[in-house]
Design a protein around this motif. Structure first.
Motif, PDB file in Angstrom:
ATOM      1  N   ILE A  87       0.843  -1.207   0.000  1.00 38.21           N
ATOM      2  CA  ILE A  87       0.000   0.000   0.000  1.00 38.21           C
ATOM      3  C   ILE A  87       0.872   1.248   0.000  1.00 38.21           C
ATOM      4  CG2 ILE A  87      -1.625   1.361   1.398  1.00 38.21           C
ATOM      5  CD1 ILE A  87      -2.756  -1.349   2.419  1.00 38.21           C
ATOM      6  N   VAL A  88       1.845   1.268   0.925  1.00 36.81           N
ATOM      7  CA  VAL A  88       2.738   2.418   1.028  1.00 36.81           C
ATOM      8  C   VAL A  88       3.471   2.638  -0.296  1.00 36.81           C
ATOM      9  CG1 VAL A  88       4.889   3.174   2.118  1.00 36.81           C
ATOM     10  CG2 VAL A  88       3.034   2.313   3.529  1.00 36.81           C
ATOM     11  N   ALA A  89       3.968   1.548  -0.885  1.00 33.70           N
ATOM     12  CA  ALA A  89       4.751   1.679  -2.116  1.00 33.70           C
ATOM     13  C   ALA A  89       3.896   2.180  -3.274  1.00 33.70           C
ATOM     14  CB  ALA A  89       5.406   0.343  -2.462  1.00 33.70           C
ATOM     15  N   VAL A  90       2.692   1.644  -3.417  1.00 33.12           N
ATOM     16  CA  VAL A  90       1.850   2.023  -4.560  1.00 33.12           C
ATOM     17  C   VAL A  90       1.424   3.490  -4.454  1.00 33.12           C
ATOM     18  CG1 VAL A  90      -0.392   1.640  -5.660  1.00 33.12           C
ATOM     19  CG2 VAL A  90       1.089  -0.301  -5.114  1.00 33.12           C
ATOM     20  N   ILE A  91       1.044   3.923  -3.260  1.00 29.98           N
ATOM     21  CA  ILE A  91       0.638   5.324  -3.108  1.00 29.98           C
ATOM     22  C   ILE A  91       1.833   6.243  -3.380  1.00 29.98           C
ATOM     23  CG2 ILE A  91      -0.270   7.077  -1.512  1.00 29.98           C
ATOM     24  CD1 ILE A  91      -1.806   4.852  -0.103  1.00 29.98           C
ATOM     25  N   THR A  92       3.023   5.850  -2.873  1.00 39.39           N
ATOM     26  CA  THR A  92       4.225   6.661  -3.123  1.00 39.39           C
ATOM     27  C   THR A  92       4.512   6.766  -4.620  1.00 39.39           C
ATOM     28  OG1 THR A  92       5.120   5.822  -1.053  1.00 39.39           O
ATOM     29  CG2 THR A  92       6.639   6.971  -2.489  1.00 39.39           C
ATOM     30  N   VAL A  93       4.385   5.645  -5.322  1.00 40.22           N
ATOM     31  CA  VAL A  93       4.652   5.646  -6.760  1.00 40.22           C
ATOM     32  C   VAL A  93       3.698   6.612  -7.469  1.00 40.22           C
ATOM     33  CG1 VAL A  93       4.381   4.250  -8.850  1.00 40.22           C
ATOM     34  CG2 VAL A  93       5.690   3.369  -6.921  1.00 40.22           C
ATOM     35  N   PHE A  94       2.429   6.554  -7.107  1.00 41.94           N
ATOM     36  CA  PHE A  94       1.437   7.383  -7.782  1.00 41.94           C
ATOM     37  C   PHE A  94       1.672   8.870  -7.500  1.00 41.94           C
ATOM     38  CE2 PHE A  94      -2.649   9.568  -7.937  1.00 41.94           C
ATOM     39  CZ  PHE A  94      -2.960   9.355  -9.264  1.00 41.94           C
ATOM     40  N   LEU A  95       1.808   9.217  -6.213  1.00 39.52           N
ATOM     41  CA  LEU A  95       2.060  10.621  -5.869  1.00 39.52           C
ATOM     42  C   LEU A  95       3.388  11.094  -6.452  1.00 39.52           C
ATOM     43  CD1 LEU A  95       0.971  10.761  -2.107  1.00 39.52           C
ATOM     44  CD2 LEU A  95      -0.260  11.665  -4.075  1.00 39.52           C
ATOM     45  N   GLY A  96       4.381  10.198  -6.408  1.00 37.80           N
ATOM     46  CA  GLY A  96       5.710  10.554  -6.896  1.00 37.80           C
ATOM     47  C   GLY A  96       5.697  10.856  -8.379  1.00 37.80           C
ATOM     48  N   PHE A  97       4.874  10.119  -9.122  1.00 35.24           N
ATOM     49  CA  PHE A  97       4.774  10.381 -10.562  1.00 35.24           C
ATOM     50  C   PHE A  97       4.283  11.803 -10.815  1.00 35.24           C
ATOM     51  CE2 PHE A  97       1.241  10.401 -13.722  1.00 35.24           C
ATOM     52  CZ  PHE A  97       2.020  10.685 -14.827  1.00 35.24           C
ATOM     53  N   VAL A  98       3.236  12.211 -10.124  1.00 36.06           N
ATOM     54  CA  VAL A  98       2.681  13.552 -10.346  1.00 36.06           C
ATOM     55  C   VAL A  98       3.673  14.622  -9.874  1.00 36.06           C
ATOM     56  CG1 VAL A  98       0.793  15.121  -9.800  1.00 36.06           C
ATOM     57  CG2 VAL A  98       0.325  12.691 -10.145  1.00 36.06           C
ATOM     58  N   VAL A  99       4.133  14.486  -8.637  1.00 35.79           N
ATOM     59  CA  VAL A  99       4.981  15.523  -8.034  1.00 35.79           C
ATOM     60  C   VAL A  99       6.313  15.677  -8.778  1.00 35.79           C
ATOM     61  CG1 VAL A  99       6.314  16.089  -5.955  1.00 35.79           C
ATOM     62  CG2 VAL A  99       3.931  15.364  -5.756  1.00 35.79           C
ATOM     63  N   ASN A 100       6.994  14.550  -8.987  1.00 42.10           N
ATOM     64  CA  ASN A 100       8.318  14.629  -9.617  1.00 42.10           C
ATOM     65  C   ASN A 100       8.221  14.881 -11.115  1.00 42.10           C
ATOM     66  OD1 ASN A 100       9.682  13.996  -7.145  1.00 42.10           O
ATOM     67  ND2 ASN A 100       9.095  11.870  -7.457  1.00 42.10           N
ATOM     68  N   GLY A 101       7.176  14.349 -11.739  1.00 46.58           N
ATOM     69  CA  GLY A 101       6.983  14.567 -13.166  1.00 46.58           C
ATOM     70  C   GLY A 101       6.768  16.042 -13.468  1.00 46.58           C
ATOM     71  N   LEU A 102       5.906  16.694 -12.683  1.00 46.73           N
ATOM     72  CA  LEU A 102       5.653  18.120 -12.897  1.00 46.73           C
ATOM     73  C   LEU A 102       6.928  18.932 -12.675  1.00 46.73           C
ATOM     74  CD1 LEU A 102       2.157  18.669 -11.219  1.00 46.73           C
ATOM     75  CD2 LEU A 102       2.684  18.631 -13.660  1.00 46.73           C
ATOM     76  N   ALA A 103       7.693  18.556 -11.642  1.00 43.83           N
ATOM     77  CA  ALA A 103       8.934  19.281 -11.374  1.00 43.83           C
ATOM     78  C   ALA A 103       9.922  19.083 -12.522  1.00 43.83           C
ATOM     79  CB  ALA A 103       9.538  18.810 -10.052  1.00 43.83           C
ATOM     80  N   GLY A 104      10.008  17.847 -13.022  1.00 45.90           N
ATOM     81  CA  GLY A 104      10.893  17.575 -14.150  1.00 45.90           C
ATOM     82  C   GLY A 104      10.500  18.400 -15.371  1.00 45.90           C
ATOM     83  N   PHE A 105       9.187  18.519 -15.583  1.00 46.46           N
ATOM     84  CA  PHE A 105       8.645  19.326 -16.684  1.00 46.46           C
ATOM     85  C   PHE A 105       9.077  20.784 -16.529  1.00 46.46           C
ATOM     86  CE2 PHE A 105       4.461  21.172 -18.502  1.00 46.46           C
ATOM     87  CZ  PHE A 105       5.046  21.357 -19.746  1.00 46.46           C
ATOM     88  N   ALA A 106       8.926  21.319 -15.316  1.00 53.06           N
ATOM     89  CA  ALA A 106       9.305  22.716 -15.074  1.00 53.06           C
ATOM     90  C   ALA A 106      10.787  22.939 -15.341  1.00 53.06           C
ATOM     91  CB  ALA A 106       8.957  23.107 -13.633  1.00 53.06           C
ATOM     92  N   PHE A 107      11.623  22.007 -14.878  1.00 51.19           N
ATOM     93  CA  PHE A 107      13.065  22.179 -15.067  1.00 51.19           C
ATOM     94  C   PHE A 107      13.482  21.988 -16.523  1.00 51.19           C
ATOM     95  CE2 PHE A 107      13.577  21.170 -10.407  1.00 51.19           C
ATOM     96  CZ  PHE A 107      14.112  22.410 -10.071  1.00 51.19           C
ATOM     97  N   ALA A 108      12.752  21.143 -17.257  1.00 52.10           N
ATOM     98  CA  ALA A 108      13.173  20.838 -18.622  1.00 52.10           C
ATOM     99  C   ALA A 108      12.702  21.896 -19.610  1.00 52.10           C
ATOM    100  CB  ALA A 108      12.642  19.464 -19.029  1.00 52.10           C
ATOM    101  N   MET A 157       8.855  10.358   1.318  1.00 53.25           N
ATOM    102  CA  MET A 157       9.514   9.645   0.220  1.00 53.25           C
ATOM    103  C   MET A 157       8.995  10.054  -1.160  1.00 53.25           C
ATOM    104  SD  MET A 157      11.449   7.881   1.982  1.00 53.25           S
ATOM    105  CE  MET A 157      11.552   7.417   3.686  1.00 53.25           C
ATOM    106  N   VAL A 158       7.987  10.929  -1.190  1.00 52.25           N
ATOM    107  CA  VAL A 158       7.353  11.231  -2.477  1.00 52.25           C
ATOM    108  C   VAL A 158       8.255  12.071  -3.372  1.00 52.25           C
ATOM    109  CG1 VAL A 158       5.471  12.512  -3.539  1.00 52.25           C
ATOM    110  CG2 VAL A 158       4.990  10.927  -1.678  1.00 52.25           C
TER     111      VAL A 158
END
Lengths: 286, 310
Positions: A87-108, A157-158
């Motif tokens: 449960i912890v891993a799946v929620i982290t993966v999902f939130l991490g995709f949104v949070v880190n993906g958007l940040a990667g987009f901003a930096f790129a 961990m997100v």
């Protein structure tokens, strides 16, 4: 003469080459095969019998039995910590995709004041090992009042500088013209991200998600201190409690380690191309 | 609103969300859970908890106490010894293994897959399995040594052997893990470079030192620095196998920081140890940036987008 000596030297080199690799494989695989074998035996007596007299039965059980797995799941309720970790891993993966993906987009794809400094801070944050901040993080999370909850295991961990780095690296290769034409069509930034970038970014999403999943599946020190409540216990903490517990059979412990290895391997094996791409590109594209 | 924001290309100026909005969630999370705790521990290392649980500013008192504390000095020595042996062993063997496996034969492909397996095994599981392997009476390690004519060893219960055992366990996983990165780096080197070297009659060692290692510089620096980070903070095997003992022989700094905080609730001492480690970490990361700086890139950076080719 010369040629003959050279040939003999090459032959010797070849023998050393194969011998070194085979010894390393033996060193690598023996503990794994021995423990998996141990999990499939009828009882501990058989493990000890073939330790005191080494034979091929030291690795391969004489009589196969799933008793240890029964004991693990039914008598020791091992499915609970497994489920908690999942449960912890799946929620982290999902939130991490949104949070880190958007940040990667901003930096790129954006240029803004302080971008390079901010990106350096993100990079630093992933270079600093988690162990180092565990103690002060405990106080921080305590001050937020979320100790002993799932949020305490998930939220810190997100956001992950390394994953942001991976996304940025990938998004940079997507041509600006593609984004411009979407802008001309009137698409907003979030729509560009979710409907244009995301479908193009399957490989990086897979490798980033795998890395985040493994990170949470392997998490130990943080759950050990932040979620001592047994209803939140994660798989690695459960295993560490088996270790050195004299009332538990070795076979049961081996069953637990086998399951703990099997799940990431089962997920990684079909997707190993992406995983290796992910972790090696963080090392290469500095 | 758009004053501080300049977009990459004139055409994309219409992107109407600020990049800061995209960054906001990660900024908050990294700030709260990474940056703040680090600053907090540096700050906290200057305080001492007095009577009634009230923290008082104490300057460098925590640090001067640490320097006089034989337990801490022992931890520094243990951590140093552990790193001094583990890092070169992992990097050199990982590199040698990567060179040996940088071929495309069936034997090599199978070996590679088999050697990758420990990468998927974390330290908790590795420690658990090795703990049983090394059980002095019931584990197979002593049985195998016995076959080789070596008398049974105490392993983790001996202060002379425990640290070595932890090193062996860390290398078990570490060698294949770093091999993975170095192999990826080696495969990026074009074979034509070696061919040119061969025509010039370059020997094995000059090829190694003048071609392979310089070409692999980025991967090597990355591997050495990351490996140092992991080993400097090694905690799991110590926690699981020895608890710092016997006689403090495996008491690494990270374990000492954990024990100070979570066993003795002496957080300020723990922060001081962590701050000391942070200082060491900072030096190592700066060294990495310095070693990886590209002389040509520094000039290029001014004129174009920051992006280096490995």
């Amino acid at each position: 003469m010369m040629v003959q000596r050279k040939n003999r030297f090459t032959a010797l080199l070849n023998i050393v080459y194969y011998a070194v690799i085979l010894i390393l494989i033996l060193y690598t695989l023996f503990p794994i095969v021995w423990s998996i074998g141990g999990s499939l035996r009828a009882d501990d007596a058989e493990i000890f019998k073939y330790v005191s007299s080494l034979s091929w039965h030291t690795l391969v059980p004489e009589h196969f039995s799933l008793r240890s797995y029964y004991s693990l799941f039914v008598e020791n309720s091992f499915y609970r910590p497994m489920l908690n970790s999942a449960i912890v891993a799946v929620i982290t993966v999902f939130l991490g995709f949104v949070v880190n993906g958007l940040a990667g987009f901003a930096f790129a794809k954006f240029k803004f004041k302080g971008r390079d400094i901010l990106f350096t801070i993100y990079l630093f944050s992933f270079m600093i090992p988690f162990e180092m901040i565990a103690v002060p993080l405990y106080k921080t999370v305590g001050a937020l009042g979320i100790l002993e909850t799932r949020s305490a295991l998930i939220l810190p961990m997100v956001a992950n500088g390394m994953i942001v780095f991976l996304y940025r690296q990938f998004f940079q290769d997507i041509p600006d013209s593609l984004i411009e034409s979407a802008v001309i069509d009137g698409a907003g930034t979030l729509r560009i991200f979710f409907q244009l970038l995301v479908p193009l970014s399957k490989p990086v999403i897979i490798s980033a998600s795998l890395m985040m999943f493994i990170q949470q599946w392997d998490a130990f020190l943080w759950p050990l201190v932040a979620a001592t409540n047994s209803s939140l216990k994660v798989i690695q903490v459960a295993i560490s409690e088996f270790n050195g517990e004299f009332t538990i059979q070795w076979g049961t412990i081996f069953a637990a380690t086998t399951v703990a290895i099997a799940i990431p391997v089962a997920i990684l094996l079909p997707l190993q191309k992406y995983y290796i791409q992910g972790i090696s590109s963080t090392g290469l594209k500095e | 609103m758009n004053i501080s924001v300049r977009t990459t290309k004139p055409g994309s100026r219409h992107l109407h969300f600020e990049p800061f909005l995209l960054l906001l969630p990660s900024l908050v999370l990294i700030g709260l859970f990474k940056v703040y705790p680090i600053l907090y521990s540096v700050w906290g290392s200057f305080f001492i908890r007095g009577a009634g649980g009230v923290s008082k500013f104490a300057g460098f008192k925590n640090f001067s106490m640490l320097i006089q504390d034989p337990t801490f000095l022992n931890s520094i020595w243990i951590t140093f010894k552990f790193n001094l042996i583990t890092i070169p062993t992992q990097v050199i063997l990982g590199f040698a293994l990567a060179m040996m496996l940088n071929r495309n034969t069936r034997f090599v492909r199978i070996s590679r897959t088999l050697l990758y397996i420990p990468v998927a095994i974390n330290m908790v599981v590795a420690s658990t399995i090795w703990n049983m392997m090394l059980n002095p009476s019931a584990g197979p390690a002593n049985a195998i040594l016995g076959k080789l004519g070596i008398p049974p060893q105490p392993f983790l219960t001996s202060s002379a052997q425990a640290l070595w055992i932890i090193i062996i366990i860390c290398c078990w996983k570490g060698i294949s893990y770093w091999m993975l990165f170095l192999l990826a780096g080696l495969q990026n080197i074009s074979p034509s470079i070696y061919e040119a070297g061969r025509i010039d009659g370059t020997g094995f060692f000059s090829q190694l030192f003048y071609l392979t290692i310089p070409m692999l510089k980025n991967s090597l620096v990355f591997v050495i620095v990351s490996d140092t980070m992991i080993n400097l903070f090694m905690f799991v095997p110590v926690y699981m196998l020895t608890g710092g003992g016997p006689e403090g022989s495996t008491d690494t700094l990270m374990y000492e920081a954990y024990r100070a905080a979570f066993k003795f609730s002496n957080y300020n001492r723990s922060y001081a140890i962590v701050t000391f480690l942070l200082f060491v970490t900072f030096i190592i990361i700066s060294l990495q940036f310095y070693l990886l700086r590209d002389k040509d890139e520094a000039a290029l950076k001014k004129s174009s987008r920051k992006r280096s080719i490995p």
